[in-house]
Design a protein around this motif. Structure first.
Motif, PDB file in Angstrom:
ATOM      1  N   ASN A 191      41.494 -12.003  61.796  1.00  0.00           N
ATOM      2  CA  ASN A 191      42.357 -12.096  62.963  1.00  0.00           C
ATOM      3  C   ASN A 191      41.525 -12.253  64.233  1.00  0.00           C
ATOM      4  OD1 ASN A 191      44.732 -12.077  64.427  1.00  0.00           O
ATOM      5  ND2 ASN A 191      45.570 -10.323  63.338  1.00  0.00           N
ATOM      6  N   ARG A 192      40.454 -11.470  64.339  1.00  0.00           N
ATOM      7  CA  ARG A 192      39.595 -11.547  65.527  1.00  0.00           C
ATOM      8  C   ARG A 192      38.885 -12.894  65.619  1.00  0.00           C
ATOM      9  NH1 ARG A 192      37.609  -6.578  63.669  1.00  0.00           N
ATOM     10  NH2 ARG A 192      35.551  -7.533  63.417  1.00  0.00           N
ATOM     11  N   VAL A 193      38.407 -13.390  64.464  1.00  0.00           N
ATOM     12  CA  VAL A 193      37.698 -14.671  64.468  1.00  0.00           C
ATOM     13  C   VAL A 193      38.631 -15.801  64.893  1.00  0.00           C
ATOM     14  CG1 VAL A 193      36.577 -16.372  62.982  1.00  0.00           C
ATOM     15  CG2 VAL A 193      35.985 -13.970  62.764  1.00  0.00           C
ATOM     16  N   CYS A 194      39.837 -15.841  64.323  1.00  0.00           N
ATOM     17  CA  CYS A 194      40.795 -16.891  64.672  1.00  0.00           C
ATOM     18  C   CYS A 194      41.218 -16.784  66.139  1.00  0.00           C
ATOM     19  CB  CYS A 194      42.018 -16.821  63.759  1.00  0.00           C
ATOM     20  SG  CYS A 194      41.666 -17.229  62.040  1.00  0.00           S
ATOM     21  N   LEU A 232      50.859 -15.151  66.790  1.00  0.00           N
ATOM     22  CA  LEU A 232      49.763 -14.231  66.471  1.00  0.00           C
ATOM     23  C   LEU A 232      49.814 -13.771  65.020  1.00  0.00           C
ATOM     24  CD1 LEU A 232      49.528 -11.961  69.644  1.00  0.00           C
ATOM     25  CD2 LEU A 232      47.956 -13.753  68.938  1.00  0.00           C
ATOM     26  N   GLU A 233      51.037 -13.607  64.501  1.00  0.00           N
ATOM     27  CA  GLU A 233      51.184 -13.159  63.114  1.00  0.00           C
ATOM     28  C   GLU A 233      50.652 -14.201  62.128  1.00  0.00           C
ATOM     29  OE1 GLU A 233      52.283 -10.161  62.098  1.00  0.00           O
ATOM     30  OE2 GLU A 233      52.248  -9.645  64.235  1.00  0.00           O
ATOM     31  N   MET A 234      50.660 -15.467  62.559  1.00  0.00           N
ATOM     32  CA  MET A 234      50.210 -16.542  61.672  1.00  0.00           C
ATOM     33  C   MET A 234      48.690 -16.565  61.513  1.00  0.00           C
ATOM     34  SD  MET A 234      52.954 -18.025  60.623  1.00  0.00           S
ATOM     35  CE  MET A 234      53.593 -16.353  60.559  1.00  0.00           C
ATOM     36  N   LEU A 235      47.971 -15.883  62.398  1.00  0.00           N
ATOM     37  CA  LEU A 235      46.512 -15.840  62.285  1.00  0.00           C
ATOM     38  C   LEU A 235      46.052 -14.992  61.112  1.00  0.00           C
ATOM     39  CD1 LEU A 235      45.548 -15.419  66.054  1.00  0.00           C
ATOM     40  CD2 LEU A 235      45.439 -17.502  64.690  1.00  0.00           C
ATOM     41  N   LYS A 236      46.953 -14.172  60.572  1.00  0.00           N
ATOM     42  CA  LYS A 236      46.591 -13.287  59.464  1.00  0.00           C
ATOM     43  C   LYS A 236      46.663 -13.980  58.108  1.00  0.00           C
ATOM     44  CE  LYS A 236      48.555  -9.305  61.928  1.00  0.00           C
ATOM     45  NZ  LYS A 236      49.585  -8.239  61.873  1.00  0.00           N
ATOM     46  N   VAL A 237      47.277 -15.161  58.059  1.00  0.00           N
ATOM     47  CA  VAL A 237      47.478 -15.857  56.787  1.00  0.00           C
ATOM     48  C   VAL A 237      46.137 -16.350  56.264  1.00  0.00           C
ATOM     49  CG1 VAL A 237      48.681 -17.750  55.643  1.00  0.00           C
ATOM     50  CG2 VAL A 237      49.769 -16.532  57.537  1.00  0.00           C
ATOM     51  N   HIS A 238      45.918 -16.237  54.944  1.00  0.00           N
ATOM     52  CA  HIS A 238      44.616 -16.559  54.362  1.00  0.00           C
ATOM     53  C   HIS A 238      44.429 -18.050  54.126  1.00  0.00           C
ATOM     54  CE1 HIS A 238      43.317 -12.435  53.868  1.00  0.00           C
ATOM     55  NE2 HIS A 238      44.507 -12.128  53.385  1.00  0.00           N
ATOM     56  N   LYS A 239      45.494 -18.817  54.012  1.00  0.00           N
ATOM     57  CA  LYS A 239      45.334 -20.257  53.835  1.00  0.00           C
ATOM     58  C   LYS A 239      44.789 -20.863  55.129  1.00  0.00           C
ATOM     59  CE  LYS A 239      47.627 -24.549  52.668  1.00  0.00           C
ATOM     60  NZ  LYS A 239      48.879 -25.299  52.582  1.00  0.00           N
ATOM     61  N   LYS A 240      43.692 -21.604  55.032  1.00  0.00           N
ATOM     62  CA  LYS A 240      42.980 -22.054  56.228  1.00  0.00           C
ATOM     63  C   LYS A 240      43.803 -22.975  57.118  1.00  0.00           C
ATOM     64  CE  LYS A 240      38.319 -21.669  54.328  1.00  0.00           C
ATOM     65  NZ  LYS A 240      37.059 -22.371  53.978  1.00  0.00           N
ATOM     66  N   LEU A 287      63.163 -22.346  65.435  1.00  0.00           N
ATOM     67  CA  LEU A 287      61.971 -22.464  64.582  1.00  0.00           C
ATOM     68  C   LEU A 287      61.316 -21.116  64.303  1.00  0.00           C
ATOM     69  CD1 LEU A 287      60.259 -25.624  66.142  1.00  0.00           C
ATOM     70  CD2 LEU A 287      61.551 -25.490  64.020  1.00  0.00           C
ATOM     71  N   THR A 288      61.594 -20.123  65.155  1.00  0.00           N
ATOM     72  CA  THR A 288      60.944 -18.818  65.006  1.00  0.00           C
ATOM     73  C   THR A 288      61.246 -18.164  63.657  1.00  0.00           C
ATOM     74  OG1 THR A 288      61.103 -18.536  67.392  1.00  0.00           O
ATOM     75  CG2 THR A 288      60.575 -16.601  66.105  1.00  0.00           C
ATOM     76  N   PRO A 289      62.500 -18.125  63.201  1.00  0.00           N
ATOM     77  CA  PRO A 289      62.747 -17.523  61.874  1.00  0.00           C
ATOM     78  C   PRO A 289      62.057 -18.272  60.731  1.00  0.00           C
ATOM     79  CG  PRO A 289      64.785 -17.728  63.121  1.00  0.00           C
ATOM     80  CD  PRO A 289      63.760 -18.510  63.862  1.00  0.00           C
ATOM     81  N   ILE A 290      61.857 -19.601  60.922  1.00  0.00           N
ATOM     82  CA  ILE A 290      61.219 -20.387  59.861  1.00  0.00           C
ATOM     83  C   ILE A 290      59.755 -19.996  59.704  1.00  0.00           C
ATOM     84  CG2 ILE A 290      60.733 -22.747  59.077  1.00  0.00           C
ATOM     85  CD1 ILE A 290      63.107 -23.687  60.688  1.00  0.00           C
ATOM     86  N   LEU A 291      59.146 -19.488  60.786  1.00  0.00           N
ATOM     87  CA  LEU A 291      57.751 -19.050  60.701  1.00  0.00           C
ATOM     88  C   LEU A 291      57.564 -17.923  59.692  1.00  0.00           C
ATOM     89  CD1 LEU A 291      56.659 -19.009  64.462  1.00  0.00           C
ATOM     90  CD2 LEU A 291      55.884 -20.593  62.701  1.00  0.00           C
ATOM     91  N   LYS A 292      58.635 -17.166  59.451  1.00  0.00           N
ATOM     92  CA  LYS A 292      58.555 -16.041  58.513  1.00  0.00           C
ATOM     93  C   LYS A 292      58.788 -16.477  57.067  1.00  0.00           C
ATOM     94  CE  LYS A 292      59.932 -12.510  61.857  1.00  0.00           C
ATOM     95  NZ  LYS A 292      60.092 -13.278  63.068  1.00  0.00           N
ATOM     96  N   ASN A 293      59.022 -17.779  56.852  1.00  0.00           N
ATOM     97  CA  ASN A 293      59.201 -18.295  55.501  1.00  0.00           C
ATOM     98  C   ASN A 293      57.913 -18.083  54.691  1.00  0.00           C
ATOM     99  OD1 ASN A 293      59.296 -20.280  53.243  1.00  0.00           O
ATOM    100  ND2 ASN A 293      61.236 -20.846  54.204  1.00  0.00           N
ATOM    101  N   ARG A 294      58.038 -17.660  53.452  1.00  0.00           N
ATOM    102  CA  ARG A 294      56.864 -17.345  52.645  1.00  0.00           C
ATOM    103  C   ARG A 294      56.156 -18.580  52.112  1.00  0.00           C
ATOM    104  NH1 ARG A 294      58.522 -12.020  49.026  1.00  0.00           N
ATOM    105  NH2 ARG A 294      59.048 -10.649  50.787  1.00  0.00           N
ATOM    106  N   HIS A 295      56.807 -19.728  52.171  1.00  0.00           N
ATOM    107  CA  HIS A 295      56.184 -20.949  51.661  1.00  0.00           C
ATOM    108  C   HIS A 295      55.160 -21.448  52.691  1.00  0.00           C
ATOM    109  CE1 HIS A 295      55.620 -24.903  49.919  1.00  0.00           C
ATOM    110  NE2 HIS A 295      56.332 -24.512  48.860  1.00  0.00           N
TER     111      HIS A 295
END
Length: 273
Positions: free
Chosen positions: A100-103, A55-63, A12-20
């Motif tokens: 990132n800090r807030v999340c 941790l990288e997923m916390l940077k995504v802007h979609k709530k 599942l880890t590589p799927i996390l990098k999917n842009r969708h």
């Protein structure tokens, strides 16, 4: 189950990098489900690696994605214990990006809710360094933050003091609250709207915990100040007191002598006291 969970999770880890974004959100939800229902099938080392990837997923802007991520952190903490997850999250608090800090802060709160606050507080207090390098109790933490030049620290401390004062109201902690109130009061002139609202809320909490009479004693000194800007702030606080605890202010008003046509004395109140 085919494939086994221990083989499914690394895939599942590589799927996390999917842009969708929908794919990312559903993938994180699946990781949370696995942590909730089948954590024992996955080694602890693998869960630690997943934490770093999340941790990288916390940077995504979609709530929806940060929301799913912080929930996943809660499930993982419940599965492997809060210590390893906290270590990852606390290191992430020093990043530059505010979202990132807030999340990350929300994720720490969810870990505390899942694993009980007493498992999280020692790690938080260990991270918060004061000049003496030794934290004896909670009171010095907001003291240091309220004197900090960074307005974010002041705002955070004011919010914390609001919750502390509301939480210990009536429990005999007035000495500590008055001490904190002396640090809160100089911040009433902050021009930042966020800091101003946080300070006003902290004063409201103090009104509940200490009583309106105590806050009025601080407020009287500036109601008739020569400067208009100073008067505006003090009258704003007084109006808030009046709205919240009008009946409690009666006993705190100054004693004035009666005039020929006006009677200011309150004999019933004096007899009661």
């Amino acid at each position: 189950m085919t494939p086994p969970i221990k083989d499914l999770l690394p895939g599942l880890t590589p799927i996390l990098k999917n842009r969708h974004e929908k794919v990312q959100e559903k993938c994180i939800d699946l990781i949370g489900r696995i942590a909730d229902c089948g954590a024992e099938f996955v080694p602890t080392r693998e869960w630690k690696r997943i934490c770093f990837e999340l941790l990288e997923m916390l940077k995504v802007h979609k709530k929806g994605i940060p929301r799913a991520t912080v929930n996943a952190f809660g499930y993982i903490a419940k599965a492997i214990g809060p210590q390893d997850v906290l270590a990852t999250l606390l290191n992430n608090l020093v990043v530059q990006e505010r979202q990132n800090r807030v999340c990350t802060t929300v994720a720490i709160a969810i870990v505390a809710e899942t694993c009980s606050p007493f498992t999280v507080l020692p790690a938080l207090m260990n991270e918060y360094c004061v000049p003496e390098l030794n934290v004896q109790n909670v009171t010095p933490l907001p003291e240091d933050a309220l004197m900090d030049r960074d307005l974010v620290h002041t705002q955070t401390a004011a919010c914390a003091i609001k919750h502390i004062s509301l939480g210990v109201a009536g429990l005999g902690c007035k000495d500590a609250l008055v001490h904190l109130f002396n640090y809160i009061w100089p911040n009433i002139f902050e021009t930042s709207p966020h800091v101003g609202n946080a300070v006003m809320e902290a004063i409201e909490g103090m009104r509940v915990a200490l009583g309106a009479a105590m806050v009025l004693n601080y407020c009287l000194q500036g109601l008739f100040h020569p400067s208009k800007k100073v008067r505006e702030v003090y009258w704003k606080i007084y109006y808030t007191l009046y709205i919240g605890s009008q009946e409690a202010l009666v006993a705190a008003y100054p004693v004035l002598e009666d005039e020929k046509n006006n009677i200011y004395s309150r004999p019933e109140l004096v007899m009661f006291i």
